[in-house]
Scaffold this motif. Sequence first.
Motif, PDB file in Angstrom:
ATOM      1  N   ALA A 334       0.759  -1.403  -0.004  1.00 52.79           N
ATOM      2  CA  ALA A 334       0.321   0.209   0.138  1.00 52.79           C
ATOM      3  C   ALA A 334       1.096   1.168  -0.052  1.00 52.79           C
ATOM      4  O   ALA A 334       1.976   1.515   0.639  1.00 52.79           O
ATOM      5  CB  ALA A 334      -0.489   0.030   1.124  1.00 52.79           C
ATOM      6  N   VAL A 335       0.341   2.532  -0.669  1.00 55.15           N
ATOM      7  CA  VAL A 335       1.337   3.943  -1.246  1.00 55.15           C
ATOM      8  C   VAL A 335       0.604   4.265  -0.084  1.00 55.15           C
ATOM      9  O   VAL A 335      -0.969   5.020  -0.717  1.00 55.15           O
ATOM     10  CB  VAL A 335       1.358   4.172  -2.134  1.00 55.15           C
ATOM     11  CG1 VAL A 335       2.595   4.915  -2.395  1.00 55.15           C
ATOM     12  CG2 VAL A 335       2.609   2.416  -3.430  1.00 55.15           C
ATOM     13  N   VAL A 336       0.983   5.282   0.896  1.00 56.47           N
ATOM     14  CA  VAL A 336       0.320   6.474   0.852  1.00 56.47           C
ATOM     15  C   VAL A 336       1.197   7.186   0.975  1.00 56.47           C
ATOM     16  O   VAL A 336       3.307   7.278   1.509  1.00 56.47           O
ATOM     17  CB  VAL A 336       0.123   6.436   3.017  1.00 56.47           C
ATOM     18  CG1 VAL A 336      -0.152   7.746   3.343  1.00 56.47           C
ATOM     19  CG2 VAL A 336      -0.705   5.111   2.897  1.00 56.47           C
ATOM     20  N   THR A 337       1.192   8.698   0.727  1.00 52.78           N
ATOM     21  CA  THR A 337       2.153   9.710  -0.156  1.00 52.78           C
ATOM     22  C   THR A 337       1.534  10.852   0.374  1.00 52.78           C
ATOM     23  O   THR A 337      -0.092  11.133   1.679  1.00 52.78           O
ATOM     24  CB  THR A 337       1.516  10.306  -1.397  1.00 52.78           C
ATOM     25  OG1 THR A 337       0.031  10.387  -2.130  1.00 52.78           O
ATOM     26  CG2 THR A 337       1.918   9.073  -2.620  1.00 52.78           C
ATOM     27  N   THR A 338       2.506  11.401   1.410  1.00 54.00           N
ATOM     28  CA  THR A 338       2.161  12.642   2.443  1.00 54.00           C
ATOM     29  C   THR A 338       3.681  14.132   2.945  1.00 54.00           C
ATOM     30  O   THR A 338       4.486  13.078   1.708  1.00 54.00           O
ATOM     31  CB  THR A 338       1.429  12.172   4.305  1.00 54.00           C
ATOM     32  OG1 THR A 338       1.495  13.560   4.240  1.00 54.00           O
ATOM     33  CG2 THR A 338       2.948  11.560   4.306  1.00 54.00           C
ATOM     34  N   VAL A 339       3.013  14.837   2.634  1.00 55.84           N
ATOM     35  CA  VAL A 339       3.974  16.164   2.490  1.00 55.84           C
ATOM     36  C   VAL A 339       4.725  15.967   3.677  1.00 55.84           C
ATOM     37  O   VAL A 339       5.669  16.281   4.033  1.00 55.84           O
ATOM     38  CB  VAL A 339       2.647  17.441   1.775  1.00 55.84           C
ATOM     39  CG1 VAL A 339       2.372  17.761   0.737  1.00 55.84           C
ATOM     40  CG2 VAL A 339       2.172  17.638   3.053  1.00 55.84           C
ATOM     41  N   ALA A 340       3.933  15.585   4.666  1.00 58.87           N
ATOM     42  CA  ALA A 340       5.025  14.988   5.522  1.00 58.87           C
ATOM     43  C   ALA A 340       5.800  14.228   5.913  1.00 58.87           C
ATOM     44  O   ALA A 340       6.519  14.489   7.068  1.00 58.87           O
ATOM     45  CB  ALA A 340       3.555  14.556   6.664  1.00 58.87           C
ATOM     46  N   MET A 341       6.238  13.222   5.075  1.00 55.84           N
ATOM     47  CA  MET A 341       7.674  13.213   4.057  1.00 55.84           C
ATOM     48  C   MET A 341       8.439  14.122   3.160  1.00 55.84           C
ATOM     49  O   MET A 341       7.707  14.673   2.815  1.00 55.84           O
ATOM     50  CB  MET A 341       7.098  11.946   3.919  1.00 55.84           C
ATOM     51  CG  MET A 341       8.719  11.200   3.251  1.00 55.84           C
ATOM     52  SD  MET A 341       9.086  10.248   4.444  1.00 55.84           S
ATOM     53  CE  MET A 341       8.686   8.925   5.024  1.00 55.84           C
ATOM     54  N   THR A 342       9.361  14.044   4.146  1.00 52.49           N
ATOM     55  CA  THR A 342      10.231  14.858   3.250  1.00 52.49           C
ATOM     56  C   THR A 342      11.397  14.272   1.365  1.00 52.49           C
ATOM     57  O   THR A 342      11.480  13.130   1.889  1.00 52.49           O
ATOM     58  CB  THR A 342      11.302  14.700   4.206  1.00 52.49           C
ATOM     59  OG1 THR A 342      12.112  15.322   5.421  1.00 52.49           O
ATOM     60  CG2 THR A 342      12.653  15.912   3.383  1.00 52.49           C
ATOM     61  N   ALA A 343      10.604  15.120   0.508  1.00 54.18           N
ATOM     62  CA  ALA A 343      11.587  14.472  -0.491  1.00 54.18           C
ATOM     63  C   ALA A 343      12.259  13.823  -0.748  1.00 54.18           C
ATOM     64  O   ALA A 343      13.826  14.302   0.297  1.00 54.18           O
ATOM     65  CB  ALA A 343      11.434  15.909  -1.589  1.00 54.18           C
ATOM     66  N   GLY A 344      12.909  12.971  -1.105  1.00 53.00           N
ATOM     67  CA  GLY A 344      13.697  12.130  -1.455  1.00 53.00           C
ATOM     68  C   GLY A 344      14.529  10.638  -0.139  1.00 53.00           C
ATOM     69  O   GLY A 344      14.965  10.038   0.053  1.00 53.00           O
ATOM     70  N   THR A 345      13.274  11.018   1.303  1.00 54.01           N
ATOM     71  CA  THR A 345      13.060   9.592   1.863  1.00 54.01           C
ATOM     72  C   THR A 345      11.501   9.127   1.287  1.00 54.01           C
ATOM     73  O   THR A 345      10.600   9.837   1.554  1.00 54.01           O
ATOM     74  CB  THR A 345      13.157   9.919   3.345  1.00 54.01           C
ATOM     75  OG1 THR A 345      14.470  10.870   3.358  1.00 54.01           O
ATOM     76  CG2 THR A 345      13.673   9.400   4.459  1.00 54.01           C
ATOM     77  N   ALA A 346      11.652   8.129   2.394  1.00 50.63           N
ATOM     78  CA  ALA A 346      10.715   7.579   2.463  1.00 50.63           C
ATOM     79  C   ALA A 346      10.724   5.987   3.734  1.00 50.63           C
ATOM     80  O   ALA A 346      12.138   5.470   3.708  1.00 50.63           O
ATOM     81  CB  ALA A 346      10.816   6.586   0.886  1.00 50.63           C
ATOM     82  N   LEU A 347       9.344   5.517   4.020  1.00 45.63           N
ATOM     83  CA  LEU A 347       9.689   4.573   5.273  1.00 45.63           C
ATOM     84  C   LEU A 347       8.871   3.010   4.327  1.00 45.63           C
ATOM     85  O   LEU A 347       7.529   3.537   4.336  1.00 45.63           O
ATOM     86  CB  LEU A 347       8.335   5.616   5.982  1.00 45.63           C
ATOM     87  CG  LEU A 347       8.597   4.313   7.757  1.00 45.63           C
ATOM     88  CD1 LEU A 347       9.620   4.200   7.938  1.00 45.63           C
ATOM     89  CD2 LEU A 347       7.779   5.244   8.554  1.00 45.63           C
ATOM     90  N   LEU A 348       9.645   2.421   4.954  1.00 49.53           N
ATOM     91  CA  LEU A 348       8.899   1.253   4.570  1.00 49.53           C
ATOM     92  C   LEU A 348       8.925   0.431   5.448  1.00 49.53           C
ATOM     93  O   LEU A 348      10.104   0.297   5.964  1.00 49.53           O
ATOM     94  CB  LEU A 348       9.098   0.447   2.970  1.00 49.53           C
ATOM     95  CG  LEU A 348       9.432  -1.183   1.717  1.00 49.53           C
ATOM     96  CD1 LEU A 348       9.693  -1.222   1.300  1.00 49.53           C
ATOM     97  CD2 LEU A 348       9.948  -1.536   3.235  1.00 49.53           C
ATOM     98  N   GLY A 349       7.933  -0.404   5.668  1.00 54.62           N
ATOM     99  CA  GLY A 349       7.572  -1.944   6.781  1.00 54.62           C
ATOM    100  C   GLY A 349       6.698  -2.265   7.083  1.00 54.62           C
ATOM    101  O   GLY A 349       5.698  -2.058   6.145  1.00 54.62           O
ATOM    102  N   GLY A 350       6.232  -3.213   7.101  1.00 56.57           N
ATOM    103  CA  GLY A 350       5.579  -4.048   8.327  1.00 56.57           C
ATOM    104  C   GLY A 350       4.536  -3.040   9.527  1.00 56.57           C
ATOM    105  O   GLY A 350       5.034  -2.686  10.668  1.00 56.57           O
ATOM    106  N   PHE A 351       3.528  -2.054   8.987  1.00 56.42           N
ATOM    107  CA  PHE A 351       3.475  -0.685  10.444  1.00 56.42           C
ATOM    108  C   PHE A 351       2.505  -1.267  11.345  1.00 56.42           C
ATOM    109  O   PHE A 351       3.343  -1.499  12.531  1.00 56.42           O
ATOM    110  CB  PHE A 351       2.184   0.081   9.440  1.00 56.42           C
ATOM    111  CG  PHE A 351       3.114   1.368   8.314  1.00 56.42           C
ATOM    112  CD1 PHE A 351       3.828   2.448   9.320  1.00 56.42           C
ATOM    113  CD2 PHE A 351       4.546   0.595   7.314  1.00 56.42           C
ATOM    114  CE1 PHE A 351       4.621   3.141   8.626  1.00 56.42           C
ATOM    115  CE2 PHE A 351       4.883   1.663   6.621  1.00 56.42           C
ATOM    116  CZ  PHE A 351       5.028   2.951   7.344  1.00 56.42           C
ATOM    117  N   ARG A 352       1.948  -2.422  11.188  1.00 51.41           N
ATOM    118  CA  ARG A 352       0.968  -2.579  12.335  1.00 51.41           C
ATOM    119  C   ARG A 352       1.994  -3.771  13.058  1.00 51.41           C
ATOM    120  O   ARG A 352       1.289  -3.540  14.657  1.00 51.41           O
ATOM    121  CB  ARG A 352      -0.120  -3.052  11.784  1.00 51.41           C
ATOM    122  CG  ARG A 352      -1.008  -2.409  10.640  1.00 51.41           C
ATOM    123  CD  ARG A 352      -2.562  -2.938  10.946  1.00 51.41           C
ATOM    124  NE  ARG A 352      -3.582  -2.145  10.733  1.00 51.41           N
ATOM    125  CZ  ARG A 352      -5.017  -2.344  10.551  1.00 51.41           C
ATOM    126  NH1 ARG A 352      -5.368  -3.424  11.791  1.00 51.41           N
ATOM    127  NH2 ARG A 352      -5.197  -1.261  10.553  1.00 51.41           N
TER     128      ARG A 352
END
Length: 407
Positions: A334-352
């Motif tokens: 699942a992809v969540v896009t948000t301006v709360a994340m700095t451009a050039g960086t992403a967070l991937l993981g098992g969130f739950r």
Amino acid sequence: MPKAPTLIEQRDEIVAQLQDPNYDGDPSELLARADKIAADIEAANQRDARLRALRGAQLPAGDPQPQPGQGNQPGMQPDERGNPDPVSAAEAFVRSAALAQFREHGKRGQFSVEHRAAPAGTVTTGTQPQQNTRVPGIIPNNPDFPLLVAGLLDRQTSDGTTLEYMRDTSGPQSTWNKAAVVAEGADKPKTGPFTFDLITTTLKTVAHWVPITRQAADDNGQLMGYINGRLTYGLEYLLDRQILTGNGTTEMQGILTTPGIGSYQPGVGSTDVKLITVRKAKTQAELAMYPPTAVVMNPLDWQDIELDEDANGQFRVIANVTDPGAPTRLWGLAVVTTVAMTAGTALLGGFRTGATLWERQGITILMTDSHADYFTANTLVILAERRANVAVHTPQAFVRITFAAAT
């Protein structure tokens, strides 16, 4: 004329015939009569139960009676399933008895209305000391497909103001899993060591307010616009930013600022595009034995991925441009896009699996005329607030992605 037998009398007659070993009638006909009388008795019982429930039904004490035409006012319509219950903080506010009483008394004083996803009452502070909430363990769950970062996490309710939880610092599975095939009679290996840190933190209050005129406060449509369009959205946006980058001291504990999360960055001179970088980071998460469920990134990075072309000018990602509401996915994530994340960086993981959002107080809306000189200016204040914090109990479930600089 003779009186027709009652259902009970008919039941007793059939029971006697079924128990009679000398009954010489048609067994099939007797069984059919038994089924019919049983159905008739069940229908009578259901009718009686509905009648008792209808006679005992009452409106909750203090709730205003629906007024003619009220169902057509903003916030008074049922939800898409026909349920009359509020489905947002704004609807809960405009439907509340507190707002009706506030208007009846000339919009004087102050009141508040709390709304949360799960049914809950108004949060009050009593005279007894609050107990700390300590999480007994880690309970993984399945992902869903949210639009907000907060929706990726497991969400729980806290009863206190202090939150204590265990953070797993054991490291990769290869450092503690000593399981092995053992010969008969040989000693068995001991798995470990497991290491945990007890994390103690407090629930943080997030709040902001806007001014509104007394005339606008009489209009449910304007009230809902202020609450949904400005106050609630502002809280949700800040919550997403806190979940990602909160400093863990004066703010919530963000995932990206938690020690122990993984990281992936293409090597020096790598020509990997962002699409490939995300796929390799997914492999790293899987090798760490924490299968990822989602990836969060800045809209600019997602734009680069969707518009990425091969040598023939074909898009590598099949974007559903005809249905913007379709779930956004990449490599099964699942992809969540948000301006709360700095451009050039992403967070991937098992969130739950890796984190839980603990909430002490749902979104609470307060209105008052007691602020500065607003009383003489016929202006009210609407304030929205919530109390929450993030428990990042399994940092190894996350991977920070740093995309290679564009060439």
